[in-house]
Design a protein around this motif. Structure first.
Motif, short mmCIF file in Angstrom:
data_model
loop_
_atom_site.label_atom_id
_atom_site.label_comp_id
_atom_site.label_asym_id
_atom_site.label_seq_id
_atom_site.Cartn_x
_atom_site.Cartn_y
_atom_site.Cartn_z
N MET A 1 20.36 -17.84 9.75
CA MET A 1 21.07 -19.04 10.15
C MET A 1 22.51 -18.95 9.65
SD MET A 1 20.16 -23.00 9.39
CE MET A 1 18.83 -22.89 10.54
N SER A 2 23.43 -19.31 10.46
CA SER A 2 24.85 -19.26 10.14
C SER A 2 25.20 -20.31 9.10
CB SER A 2 25.65 -19.50 11.41
OG SER A 2 26.99 -19.75 11.10
N THR A 3 26.16 -19.98 8.22
CA THR A 3 26.61 -20.97 7.25
C THR A 3 27.51 -22.02 7.89
OG1 THR A 3 28.43 -19.53 6.64
CG2 THR A 3 26.41 -19.41 5.29
N SER A 4 27.84 -21.84 9.16
CA SER A 4 28.65 -22.82 9.86
C SER A 4 27.79 -23.76 10.69
CB SER A 4 29.70 -22.12 10.75
OG SER A 4 29.02 -21.38 11.74
N ALA A 5 26.60 -24.06 10.18
CA ALA A 5 25.68 -24.96 10.89
C ALA A 5 26.39 -26.29 11.13
CB ALA A 5 24.42 -25.18 10.06
N THR A 6 26.23 -26.81 12.35
CA THR A 6 26.97 -28.02 12.69
C THR A 6 26.08 -29.23 12.92
OG1 THR A 6 26.98 -27.34 15.01
CG2 THR A 6 28.89 -26.75 13.69
N THR A 7 24.85 -29.03 13.36
CA THR A 7 24.00 -30.19 13.60
C THR A 7 23.33 -30.63 12.30
OG1 THR A 7 21.97 -28.97 14.07
CG2 THR A 7 23.48 -29.33 15.93
N ALA A 8 22.91 -31.88 12.26
CA ALA A 8 22.23 -32.38 11.07
C ALA A 8 20.96 -31.57 10.81
CB ALA A 8 21.91 -33.86 11.25
N SER A 9 20.24 -31.22 11.86
CA SER A 9 19.02 -30.43 11.71
C SER A 9 19.32 -29.06 11.11
CB SER A 9 18.32 -30.29 13.06
OG SER A 9 17.17 -29.50 12.94
N ASP A 10 20.39 -28.43 11.57
CA ASP A 10 20.78 -27.12 11.04
C ASP A 10 21.17 -27.22 9.57
OD1 ASP A 10 20.36 -25.92 13.51
OD2 ASP A 10 22.49 -25.94 14.06
N ARG A 11 21.92 -28.26 9.23
CA ARG A 11 22.33 -28.45 7.83
C ARG A 11 21.12 -28.72 6.94
NH1 ARG A 11 26.43 -31.29 10.51
NH2 ARG A 11 25.48 -33.28 9.94
N PHE A 12 20.17 -29.49 7.44
CA PHE A 12 18.94 -29.78 6.70
C PHE A 12 18.16 -28.49 6.46
CE2 PHE A 12 14.68 -31.49 6.11
CZ PHE A 12 14.92 -32.57 5.27
N ALA A 13 18.01 -27.67 7.49
CA ALA A 13 17.29 -26.39 7.38
C ALA A 13 17.97 -25.47 6.38
CB ALA A 13 17.18 -25.72 8.74
N LEU A 14 19.28 -25.41 6.42
CA LEU A 14 20.03 -24.58 5.49
C LEU A 14 19.86 -25.06 4.05
CD1 LEU A 14 21.91 -22.19 5.16
CD2 LEU A 14 23.84 -23.72 5.61
N ALA A 15 19.88 -26.37 3.85
CA ALA A 15 19.67 -26.93 2.51
C ALA A 15 18.28 -26.57 1.99
CB ALA A 15 19.86 -28.44 2.54
N GLU A 16 17.28 -26.63 2.86
CA GLU A 16 15.93 -26.25 2.45
C GLU A 16 15.88 -24.77 2.06
OE1 GLU A 16 12.89 -27.12 5.26
OE2 GLU A 16 13.00 -29.28 4.90
N GLN A 17 16.50 -23.91 2.85
CA GLN A 17 16.51 -22.48 2.54
C GLN A 17 17.14 -22.25 1.17
OE1 GLN A 17 18.53 -20.53 5.76
NE2 GLN A 17 16.84 -20.80 7.18
N ARG A 18 18.23 -22.95 0.90
CA ARG A 18 18.90 -22.80 -0.40
C ARG A 18 18.02 -23.30 -1.54
NH1 ARG A 18 24.80 -24.81 1.66
NH2 ARG A 18 25.46 -22.83 2.53
N LEU A 19 17.31 -24.39 -1.31
CA LEU A 19 16.42 -24.93 -2.33
C LEU A 19 15.33 -23.92 -2.68
CD1 LEU A 19 15.30 -27.25 -4.09
CD2 LEU A 19 14.05 -28.03 -2.06
N PHE A 20 14.66 -23.39 -1.68
CA PHE A 20 13.61 -22.41 -1.94
C PHE A 20 14.18 -21.15 -2.59
CE2 PHE A 20 11.22 -24.86 1.37
CZ PHE A 20 10.17 -25.23 0.55
N ALA A 21 15.35 -20.72 -2.15
CA ALA A 21 15.98 -19.53 -2.75
C ALA A 21 16.30 -19.77 -4.23
CB ALA A 21 17.25 -19.17 -1.98
N ALA A 22 16.70 -20.98 -4.57
CA ALA A 22 17.01 -21.31 -5.97
C ALA A 22 15.79 -21.13 -6.87
CB ALA A 22 17.55 -22.73 -6.07
N TYR A 23 14.60 -21.28 -6.30
CA TYR A 23 13.35 -21.07 -7.04
C TYR A 23 12.80 -19.67 -6.85
CZ TYR A 23 13.08 -25.95 -8.33
OH TYR A 23 13.33 -27.19 -8.89
N GLY A 24 13.57 -18.80 -6.19
CA GLY A 24 13.15 -17.42 -5.97
C GLY A 24 11.96 -17.28 -5.04
N LEU A 25 11.85 -18.19 -4.08
CA LEU A 25 10.70 -18.23 -3.19
C LEU A 25 11.02 -17.66 -1.81
CD1 LEU A 25 9.60 -21.85 -4.07
CD2 LEU A 25 8.44 -19.74 -4.78
#
Length: 106
Positions: A1-25
């Motif tokens: 997923m691009s870091t230039s996500a523009t829709t709310a859904s894309d931003r939400f998905a990116l935030a989730e990916q970052r959250l899981f990555a922060a826990y090494g998952l």
């Protein structure tokens, strides 16, 4: 997923990916079709072993379980977004009791 996500859904998905990555998952995200109600829900899954199903409370979503995923390394952890929450399809809960909704959805 691009870091230039523009829709709310894309931003939400990116935030989730970052959250899981922060826990090494390494979490697989997919959608599953339900029969009742007839819509799709978002599902996150990680690991292997005996399964554990995590269901969030009102106003939350499956990604809120990220810290719990991290504590269950030898289990297959599955977390869903209930209908109308997170990345699942919208849903109107009126017209049927909460217990009936929960039994049908799970």
């Amino acid at each position: 997923m691009s870091t230039s996500a523009t829709t709310a859904s894309d931003r939400f998905a990116l935030a989730e990916q970052r959250l899981f990555a922060a826990y090494g998952l390494d979490v697989e995200q997919r959608r599953v079709a339900l029969a009742d109600p007839p819509l799709e829900v978002a599902v996150r899954e990680s690991g292997a072993g005996a399964p554990v199903l995590l269901v969030h409370g009102s106003g939350m979503n499956g990604a809120t379980w990220a810290p719990v995923f991290a504590q269950l390394p030898d289990r297959r952890v599955v977390a869903i977004d209930l209908p109308g929450f997170g990345r699942s399809d919208p849903y109107d809960y009126r017209g049927r009791g909460l217990r009936a909704h929960a039994v049908a959805q799970l």
